[in-house]
Design an enzyme around this catalytic site. Structure first.
Site, short mmCIF file in Angstrom:
data_model
loop_
_atom_site.label_atom_id
_atom_site.label_comp_id
_atom_site.label_asym_id
_atom_site.label_seq_id
_atom_site.Cartn_x
_atom_site.Cartn_y
_atom_site.Cartn_z
N LYS A 1 0.84 -1.19 0.00
CA LYS A 1 0.00 0.00 0.00
C LYS A 1 0.87 1.23 0.00
O LYS A 1 1.87 1.29 0.71
CB LYS A 1 -0.87 -0.03 1.28
CG LYS A 1 -1.71 1.19 1.53
CD LYS A 1 -3.19 0.87 1.37
CE LYS A 1 -4.07 2.10 1.27
NZ LYS A 1 -3.85 2.87 0.04
N LYS B 1 5.82 2.33 8.10
CA LYS B 1 4.63 3.01 8.64
C LYS B 1 3.54 2.00 8.97
O LYS B 1 2.87 2.09 9.99
CB LYS B 1 4.05 3.98 7.59
CG LYS B 1 4.79 5.28 7.50
CD LYS B 1 4.04 6.25 6.59
CE LYS B 1 4.99 7.30 6.10
NZ LYS B 1 4.37 8.38 5.36
N LYS C 1 4.84 2.11 -3.33
CA LYS C 1 4.83 3.54 -3.71
C LYS C 1 4.93 3.64 -5.22
O LYS C 1 5.56 2.78 -5.86
CB LYS C 1 6.01 4.28 -3.08
CG LYS C 1 5.80 5.78 -2.99
CD LYS C 1 4.88 6.15 -1.84
CE LYS C 1 4.65 7.63 -1.72
NZ LYS C 1 3.98 7.95 -0.45
N THR D 1 -3.70 12.94 7.37
CA THR D 1 -2.27 13.08 7.63
C THR D 1 -2.05 14.21 8.64
O THR D 1 -1.33 14.05 9.63
CB THR D 1 -1.50 13.34 6.32
OG1 THR D 1 -1.78 12.25 5.44
CG2 THR D 1 -0.01 13.45 6.54
N ASN E 1 -1.76 19.50 1.13
CA ASN E 1 -2.71 18.71 1.92
C ASN E 1 -2.25 18.62 3.38
O ASN E 1 -3.01 18.96 4.29
CB ASN E 1 -2.84 17.31 1.30
CG ASN E 1 -3.67 16.39 2.16
OD1 ASN E 1 -3.19 15.86 3.15
ND2 ASN E 1 -4.93 16.22 1.82
N SER F 1 -6.46 5.61 5.16
CA SER F 1 -6.58 4.88 3.89
C SER F 1 -6.97 3.43 4.18
O SER F 1 -7.78 2.84 3.47
CB SER F 1 -5.24 4.90 3.14
OG SER F 1 -5.19 5.99 2.27
P1 NAD Z 1 0.94 18.68 -1.67
O1 NAD Z 1 1.32 18.46 -3.07
O2 NAD Z 1 -0.51 18.78 -1.32
O3 NAD Z 1 1.68 20.00 -1.10
C1 NAD Z 1 3.06 20.16 -1.16
C2 NAD Z 1 3.40 21.53 -0.59
O4 NAD Z 1 4.82 21.65 -0.55
C3 NAD Z 1 2.90 22.70 -1.44
O5 NAD Z 1 2.58 23.79 -0.62
C4 NAD Z 1 4.12 23.02 -2.31
O6 NAD Z 1 4.11 24.37 -2.78
C5 NAD Z 1 5.22 22.81 -1.30
N1 NAD Z 1 6.51 22.53 -1.93
C6 NAD Z 1 6.76 21.81 -3.04
N2 NAD Z 1 8.07 21.84 -3.33
C7 NAD Z 1 8.67 22.58 -2.36
C8 NAD Z 1 9.99 23.01 -2.11
N3 NAD Z 1 10.99 22.67 -2.94
N4 NAD Z 1 10.23 23.77 -1.01
C9 NAD Z 1 9.23 24.14 -0.19
N5 NAD Z 1 7.94 23.79 -0.39
C10 NAD Z 1 7.67 23.03 -1.47
O7 NAD Z 1 1.64 17.47 -0.87
P2 NAD Z 1 1.18 16.82 0.50
O8 NAD Z 1 0.25 15.70 0.19
O9 NAD Z 1 0.81 17.88 1.48
O10 NAD Z 1 2.56 16.14 0.94
C11 NAD Z 1 3.58 16.91 1.57
C12 NAD Z 1 4.57 15.94 2.21
O11 NAD Z 1 3.88 15.10 3.13
C13 NAD Z 1 5.26 14.99 1.22
O12 NAD Z 1 6.56 14.73 1.65
C14 NAD Z 1 4.41 13.73 1.30
O13 NAD Z 1 5.12 12.58 0.91
C15 NAD Z 1 4.09 13.74 2.78
N6 NAD Z 1 2.90 12.94 3.11
C16 NAD Z 1 1.67 13.28 2.62
C17 NAD Z 1 0.59 12.46 2.94
C18 NAD Z 1 -0.80 12.80 2.46
O14 NAD Z 1 -1.73 12.05 2.83
N7 NAD Z 1 -1.01 13.88 1.74
C19 NAD Z 1 0.76 11.32 3.74
C20 NAD Z 1 2.04 11.03 4.23
C21 NAD Z 1 3.11 11.85 3.90
#
Ligand code: NAD
Length: 430
Positions: free
Chosen positions: A86, A110, A122, A206, A237, A364
């Site tokens: 997953k 995780k 992934k 998250t 997100n 999830s």
């Molecule tokens: P997202 O795409 O919704 O948002 C990403 C954010 O990071 C945006 O605000 C973007 O502008 C910013 N960003 C992108 N590149 C950047 C950079 N170089 N420097 C600074 N900011 C930058 O992504 P998300 O889903 O919020 O995920 C963010 C992190 O959390 C990732 O590492 C992801 O793997 C992790 N994560 C997300 C989830 C989930 O359910 N959404 C779950 C586990 C982990």
């Protein structure tokens, strides 16, 4: 394109590739350390240091101007001894093989930490959705599912959203998979819209999980969340909902950022205004004249720092300048191993990514359970279940770290890898 530009582009790509490989090797280093502490032999490490399966696909997509562009995508499955794999699908220009492989290993960890019946997977596609139309994105999403369909499915490998993918993309992917199989398959993918079998609370899961970890961490060091100064890197997100939950809990969110930069106000930001104004890619900073860089943001004076964007943000270079007393990793891999060591030596409590961001995969899992049973829970029921999982996972890891006198990252790896190792052992693989 001039020769100079080509060289610059190449070195940027090579730099990113090097960072991904570093992440991957660091993950293997901690896995080896965790397995050694748990008393497993080198055969177990040989099995668990690499994903069992990696599929690379080329996806032709008809663009709106009539041309065909071929995209490269990946699906990595770390280990399926515990159950189906997953993990999310990332749409980003920086996606590469090493990053996808590392992310799939973290998903195994995780799921082990939160005791979910899954192994880690992934996926990713090298693309920039910010420069693609709605219909191009749909064709790419459907093409990806067709390309990986043989190795995924509700009892094989279940995708979900990640960076720059959302519930609309999950809906297209679910529809494509259902068409291929000729039966409705909501359990193929999670993070779907509610009307297509999504779960209440998935969108914010998250950030909820990170909030629960922050609450627990604050209690452990004898502080209060109310009035605490919080800095969040990333406003997508994870970061944006977290900012809202921190604000609602009475904390002062003093700085947030997106890919282009951040904004800072020591008196606290108007989070509701920012939530209204950000776009679907989590960007807002272009609305402001006075911005700070992401580098400056990480080093601001605050109590709680949450990297919630991308990997490799807190490194050997800036770890000594971090002012927060708690760092909670909402993003995957934002702190290097060298930086983890520096922060720990400085007495900063670091809550590692594989624990802090596990709320997403937990809900999830709840979504998948609801799809399989065809009976759906209320948001309150989902939140109550999430809280139980996150609090007990946090406590378990915190206590193990104390007992073994190790940092929370190594403790989290020990808990996470043990479940995969035991399942592999019982199956007779090692
Ligand atoms: P997202 O795409 O919704 O948002 C990403 C954010 O990071 C945006 O605000 C973007 O502008 C910013 N960003 C992108 N590149 C950047 C950079 N170089 N420097 C600074 N900011 C930058 O992504 P998300 O889903 O919020 O995920 C963010 C992190 O959390 C990732 O590492 C992801 O793997 C992790 N994560 C997300 C989830 C989930 O359910 N959404 C779950 C586990 C982990």
């Amino acid at each position: 394109m001039s020769v100079k530009t080509v060289i610059n582009e190449m070195s940027k790509e090579q730099q990113k590739e090097k960072e991904s490989l570093n992440l991957y090797y660091s993950t293997q280093t901690v896995i080896q350390e965790a397995l050694n502490k748990l008393g497993y032999n080198n055969e177990m490490y040989e099995l668990l240091k690499e994903p069992i399966r990696l599929l690379t696909v080329r996806i032709p997509v008809r663009m709106d101007d009539g041309t065909v562009k071929v995209f490269t995508g990946y699906r990595s499955q770390h280990n399926d001894a515990v159950g189906p794999t997953k993990g999310g699908v990332r749409f980003h220009p920086d996606v590469d093989e090493a990053e996808v492989k590392a992310l799939s290993i973290w998903m195994s960890l995780k799921c082990g930490i939160t005791n979910l019946p899954y192994g880690g997977g992934k996926g990713g596609i090298i693309c920039d959705p910010r420069n693609m139309s709605f219909r191009e994105l749909e064709r790419l999403s459907r093409g990806y599912v067709r390309a990986i369909s043989q190795i995924v499915g509700p009892t094989k490998d279940i995708p979900a959203p990640d960076v720059y993918t959302n519930s609309q993309i999950m809906a297209w992917m679910m529809d494509e998979y259902s068409r291929l199989r000729e039966f409705d398959s909501p359990g193929f993918i999670t993070g779907k819209p509610l009307v297509l079998g999504g779960s209440h609370g998935r969108e914010t899961a998250t950030a909820r999980g990170v909030t629960i970890c922050i609450n627990e961490a604050v209690k452990k060091i004898g502080k209060e969340l109310h009035g605490a100064r919080v800095v969040i890197q990333g406003f997508g997100n994870a970061g944006s909902y977290l900012a809202k939950f921190m604000h609602d809990a009475g904390a002062k969110v003093v700085a947030v950022s997106d890919v282009y930069g951040g904004i800072y106000d020591p008196n606290g930001l108007d989070i509701n205004y920012l939530l209204d104004r950000r776009d679907s890619f989590g960007t807002f900073s272009k609305l402001f004249n006075n911005t700070i860089s992401n580098k400056e943001l990480l080093e601001l004076d605050c109590d709680i720092l949450v990297p919630a964007a991308i990997s490799n943000q807190i490194t050997e270079e800036n770890a000594a300048n971090i002012k927060a007393s708690i760092v909670v990793e909402a993003a995957n891999g934002p702190t290097t191993l060298e930086a983890t060591k520096i922060l720990t030596e400085r007495g900063i409590l670091l809550v590692p990514d594989i624990l802090a961001s596990a709320g997403g995969v937990t809900v999830s899992y709840f979504e998948w359970v609801q799809n399989n049973q065809g009976y759906y829970w209320t948001e309150e029921e989902v939140m109550e279940k999430l809280e139980k999982v996150m609090v007990s996972s946090f406590d378990n890891i915190y206590q193990l770290a104390e007992t073994h006198q190790v940092d929370m990252r190594l403790a989290a790896y020990m808990v996470g890898i043990k479940k995969v190792a035991e399942a592999s052992r019982f199956r007779g693989w090692v």
